[in-house]
Design an enzyme around this catalytic site. Structure first.
Site, PDB file in Angstrom:
ATOM      1  N   GLU A  91       0.810  -1.219   0.000  1.00 27.82           N
ATOM      2  CA  GLU A  91       0.000   0.000   0.000  1.00 27.82           C
ATOM      3  C   GLU A  91       0.844   1.270   0.000  1.00 27.82           C
ATOM      4  OE1 GLU A  91      -2.628  -3.250   0.714  1.00 27.82           O
ATOM      5  OE2 GLU A  91      -0.740  -2.701   1.688  1.00 27.82           O
ATOM      6  N   GLN A 113      -7.872  -2.435  -1.051  1.00 29.56           N
ATOM      7  CA  GLN A 113      -8.726  -3.616  -1.147  1.00 29.56           C
ATOM      8  C   GLN A 113      -9.714  -3.701   0.015  1.00 29.56           C
ATOM      9  OE1 GLN A 113      -7.123  -7.870  -1.069  1.00 29.56           O
ATOM     10  NE2 GLN A 113      -7.369  -7.484  -3.263  1.00 29.56           N
ATOM     11  N   PHE A 114      -9.250  -3.401   1.208  1.00 25.05           N
ATOM     12  CA  PHE A 114     -10.081  -3.184   2.389  1.00 25.05           C
ATOM     13  C   PHE A 114      -9.537  -1.940   3.087  1.00 25.05           C
ATOM     14  CE2 PHE A 114     -10.699  -7.610   1.458  1.00 25.05           C
ATOM     15  CZ  PHE A 114     -12.029  -7.865   1.791  1.00 25.05           C
ATOM     16  N   ALA A 115     -10.419  -1.138   3.658  1.00 22.98           N
ATOM     17  CA  ALA A 115      -9.986   0.101   4.308  1.00 22.98           C
ATOM     18  C   ALA A 115      -8.950  -0.169   5.391  1.00 22.98           C
ATOM     19  CB  ALA A 115     -11.192   0.829   4.905  1.00 22.98           C
ATOM     20  N   PHE A 117      -6.430  -1.988   5.306  1.00 23.23           N
ATOM     21  CA  PHE A 117      -5.074  -2.141   4.782  1.00 23.23           C
ATOM     22  C   PHE A 117      -4.355  -0.804   4.593  1.00 23.23           C
ATOM     23  CE2 PHE A 117      -6.486  -6.271   2.428  1.00 23.23           C
ATOM     24  CZ  PHE A 117      -6.734  -6.871   3.652  1.00 23.23           C
ATOM     25  N   HIS A 158     -10.634  -6.914   8.482  1.00 22.29           N
ATOM     26  CA  HIS A 158     -11.318  -6.630   7.226  1.00 22.29           C
ATOM     27  C   HIS A 158     -12.668  -5.948   7.475  1.00 22.29           C
ATOM     28  CE1 HIS A 158      -8.525  -9.912   6.248  1.00 22.29           C
ATOM     29  NE2 HIS A 158      -8.573  -9.514   4.988  1.00 22.29           N
TER      30      HIS A 158
END
Length: 351
Positions: A91, A113-115, A117, A158
């Site tokens: 990231e 992809q997921f907040a 991360f 997640h």
């Protein structure tokens, strides 16, 4: 020698964001299609790519695979690998590339992809993306898409609602829609804004929330709340999934509640908040994020500071427990504010 610095508050605040004059765009045709939120976001991205030829999309598996939520499915066939780019699982590198693209006059979208991360790129967001215009006048023209939220059994890594981490960081704008129509219109506005916009999308709403969405290109102003429904007994100020929770709870309890959907968290629509407080004199601030240090605390403090004379009851908050998001269904249900929402609404009504 340099002349002595004569500081003014106005000049300091003006340096935080690149100046941007919003011009609202209405659909040129009246045609609208019933769309799920996930499809409205995809539609908005597609139209943004058509309008902004310098826009590059980046994220993990967003090209041929279309992303984990399939929002960019078939994009690479239309726009090519140069503009729809798969990235490494890093990231900090993806967000750094967004900074570099902006310096070179490009626009970008980063799909986290997921907040959750975003933590791996936290320094890029809060120390580079947020501060660059203030430091040396270089804006960062990027939209960070943040699939967020619990209620889907995905556990603590997640499912987090982490918008408050960035709410406290000057230089970012934060958007959090609750409807399909708002999701598309606000996303298109985010791409027109030259400043960094964090665009939160609740995963549980992707395929459960739908509505009529204009087919044509349109924008909705960032920083303007939406009045969901009128009411005289109490007011609920909320955003994201909270809008649907509040609407359902008020209906089930038979409470005549005024519900305000903030839509934008930075900037906040203080005028709409003020009108909502004065309309009923009883206010509940509802959000999915954990209670302590959440955005509800700031809104509550602002109301107490500026609108105390209009209150007929203490400002109340309802939010998630101060724990990580649990995996187990029963624990997750207990964690979320819905486990306490009706009780708090009745308490406020009866005050």
């Amino acid at each position: 020698a340099e002349p002595p610095l004569e500081p003014t508050v106005e000049a300091e605040l003006a340096d935080v964001y690149k100046e941007h004059t919003f011009v609202q765009t209405s659909p040129r045709v009246s045609a609208a299609t019933e769309k799920r939120m996930v499809d409205a976001i995809s539609d908005g991205l597609w139209q943004a790519m058509k309008k902004h030829e310098n826009l590059v999309l980046m994220g993990q598996d967003i090209a041929e695979y279309g992303g984990v939520f399939k929002i960019t499915e078939r994009f690479v066939d239309e726009f090519g690998h140069g503009r729809v780019r798969n990235t490494p699982i890093c990231e900090s590198a993806i967000l750094g590339a967004a900074v570099g693209l902006s310096i070179k006059g490009m626009k970008s979208m980063v799909e986290l992809q997921f907040a959750d991360f975003v933590t791996s790129g936290f320094n890029q967001v809060v120390n580079n993306i947020a501060k660059m215009h203030y430091r040396w006048g270089q804006h960062v023209d990027t939209v960070l898409r943040m699939p967020t939220g619990a209620g889907v059994g995905a556990g603590p890594f997640h499912s987090q609602s982490n918008e408050a981490w960035f709410f406290h960081t000057p230089g970012l704008k934060i958007v959090y829609p609750s409807t399909a129509e708002d999701a598309k219109g606000l996303l298109l506005s985010a791409f027109e804004d030259p400043n960094p916009v964090m665009f939160f999308e609740h995963k549980a709403m992707y395929r459960s929330i739908s509505g009529a969405v204009p087919d044509d290109y349109y924008t909705i102003p960032i920083g303007k709340a939406r009045l969901v429904q009128e009411g005289e007994e109490l007011s609920v100020i909320t955003y994201g999934m909270g809008v649907h929770w509040a609407t359902r709870a008020a209906s089930q309890l038979g409470i005549d509640a005024r519900i305000l959907d903030l839509r934008s968290l930075v900037p906040l629509d203080y005028e709409a908040i003020s009108e909502t407080v004065q309309a009923t004199g009883k206010v509940l601030v509802l959000h999915e994020d954990t209670l302590t240090g959440g955005i509800g605390a700031e809104i509550s403090a602002w109301i107490n500071e500026h609108l105390f004379e209009y209150l007929d009851a203490p400002v109340m908050r309802c939010a998630s427990l101060n724990t990580p998001v649990p995996f187990a269904k029963s624990l997750e249900e207990q964690f979320l504010p819905t486990a306490r929402l009706q009780t708090v609404m009745l308490e406020l009504q009866e005050y």
